[in-house]
Design an enzyme around this catalytic site. Sequence first.
Site, mmCIF file in Angstrom:
data_model
loop_
_atom_site.group_PDB
_atom_site.id
_atom_site.type_symbol
_atom_site.label_atom_id
_atom_site.label_comp_id
_atom_site.label_asym_id
_atom_site.label_seq_id
_atom_site.Cartn_x
_atom_site.Cartn_y
_atom_site.Cartn_z
ATOM 1 N N SER A 146 41.376 34.218 48.068
ATOM 2 C CA SER A 146 41.079 35.632 48.310
ATOM 3 C C SER A 146 40.994 36.437 47.030
ATOM 4 O O SER A 146 40.469 37.548 47.026
ATOM 5 C CB SER A 146 42.152 36.238 49.210
ATOM 6 O OG SER A 146 43.401 36.269 48.525
ATOM 7 N N GLY A 147 41.543 35.890 45.945
ATOM 8 C CA GLY A 147 41.650 36.649 44.711
ATOM 9 C C GLY A 147 43.039 37.197 44.494
ATOM 10 O O GLY A 147 43.297 37.887 43.508
ATOM 11 N N GLY A 148 43.956 36.865 45.405
ATOM 12 C CA GLY A 148 45.337 37.299 45.296
ATOM 13 C C GLY A 148 46.236 36.207 44.752
ATOM 14 O O GLY A 148 45.821 35.059 44.558
ATOM 15 N N CYS B 223 40.415 38.200 62.159
ATOM 16 C CA CYS B 223 39.752 37.529 61.043
ATOM 17 C C CYS B 223 40.278 36.110 60.879
ATOM 18 O O CYS B 223 39.508 35.175 60.633
ATOM 19 C CB CYS B 223 39.958 38.335 59.761
ATOM 20 S SG CYS B 223 39.127 37.642 58.320
ATOM 21 N N CYS C 228 40.222 46.024 55.223
ATOM 22 C CA CYS C 228 39.292 45.840 54.103
ATOM 23 C C CYS C 228 37.925 46.453 54.360
ATOM 24 O O CYS C 228 37.228 46.820 53.411
ATOM 25 C CB CYS C 228 39.155 44.356 53.777
ATOM 26 S SG CYS C 228 38.350 43.362 55.063
#
Length: 406
Positions: free
Chosen positions: A8-10, A101, A193
Amino acid sequence: MRVVAAMSGGVDSAVAAARALEAGHEVIGVHLALSQSPEAVRAGSRGCCSLEDSADARRVADKLGIPFYVWDFSDRFKADVIDNFVDSYAIGETPNPCLRCNEKIKFEALLDRSIALGFDAVVTGHYAQLHDGVLRRGVDADKDQSYVLGVLTDEQLAHCMFPVGDTVKPEIREEAADAGFGVANKPDSHDICFIPDGRTQAFLGSKIGLRPGLVRDTGGETVAEHDGVYGFTVGQRKGLGLPRETLDGRPRYVTDIDAHTGTVTVGTREDLRVGGIIADRLKRLDPEVHGREFDCEVQVRAHGGVVPARARLVDDPTPVTPAGRVKEADELPWRLELELLQPLEGVARGQAAVVYRPDEDGDILLGSGTIRATTALGAPIEEQPAPGTVGAVDADAIEQGEDAQR
């Protein structure tokens, strides 16, 4: 095994990918492109789907030396998450978009493509423990994310890995820092988001339009007007548009929302309490418990709202739910009736009821359902002719008079 690390980029997904690699798996990193208009997705470090997140994920993959790809699921995301979010509010339900999701994108679209390409599993940074098909709460009680995984099937869980579920968040950040990941101190994402400015009411209004209605008290007296029921949530205290103080001086909360008539009902905090829940869209519940009672704990919000309950599965063969939604193929043909042994406040139709069995090694997730009705304290658990409620808030939010969903 050959695995796809959903990045996710986290920090959590970064460490999950690193741990999968350290465990000897063949790993590729995949970032999901979910917005049809990237410029409309929240910029900065607090989003979960921004262009910066994609760049962060790529940098971690480069650091690990693994292949990195971006897979576009924006059409699926719009149809299965955004449109569902809007449609659910329009019929008087309150969906959890992050749970949806997980159900439709991360562990259906992503997993299906991964399996089709010859991979064995999907790795994510969820705080949950999974061993031999048994899903438990994460070790970090404050970060536990098992609730949003309650909609997964046994077949999906057989192809999942959650490497960070046995670790607390501060240690995950330390591990990321030691590995040289730039996301080690990146803040967690909290907002929806696909609503970049956090103005959920305005977003829904732009999709649903004006649908004026009345605000009434529990005695049926009209006390205000409104532009749409989607501007309210059960448990909400502020922003009700009430023109005068109540005679008894006690605060008023939204206690019920009828999307069919456009009526919002307000009452006291005591009016928020429910003693029973009926849920459908059941997932993973053991058929062997059908027809008999069993003890459990039920959670109705992603954070908090956990109480002991007595549950039973009963037949529910109709292919259409009371809200008019056709049941999906992987739903069990029953409904779940829950007698709450402690009352809950602000329970909403459309929220997930996730059922656990307490265990010292981590509560075991038994399954989940979608709340379709509630019963008042002391009332029998049975189908209610009255419309369901919209919205759900944490107890702290009720105490402070804030709306936790907006």
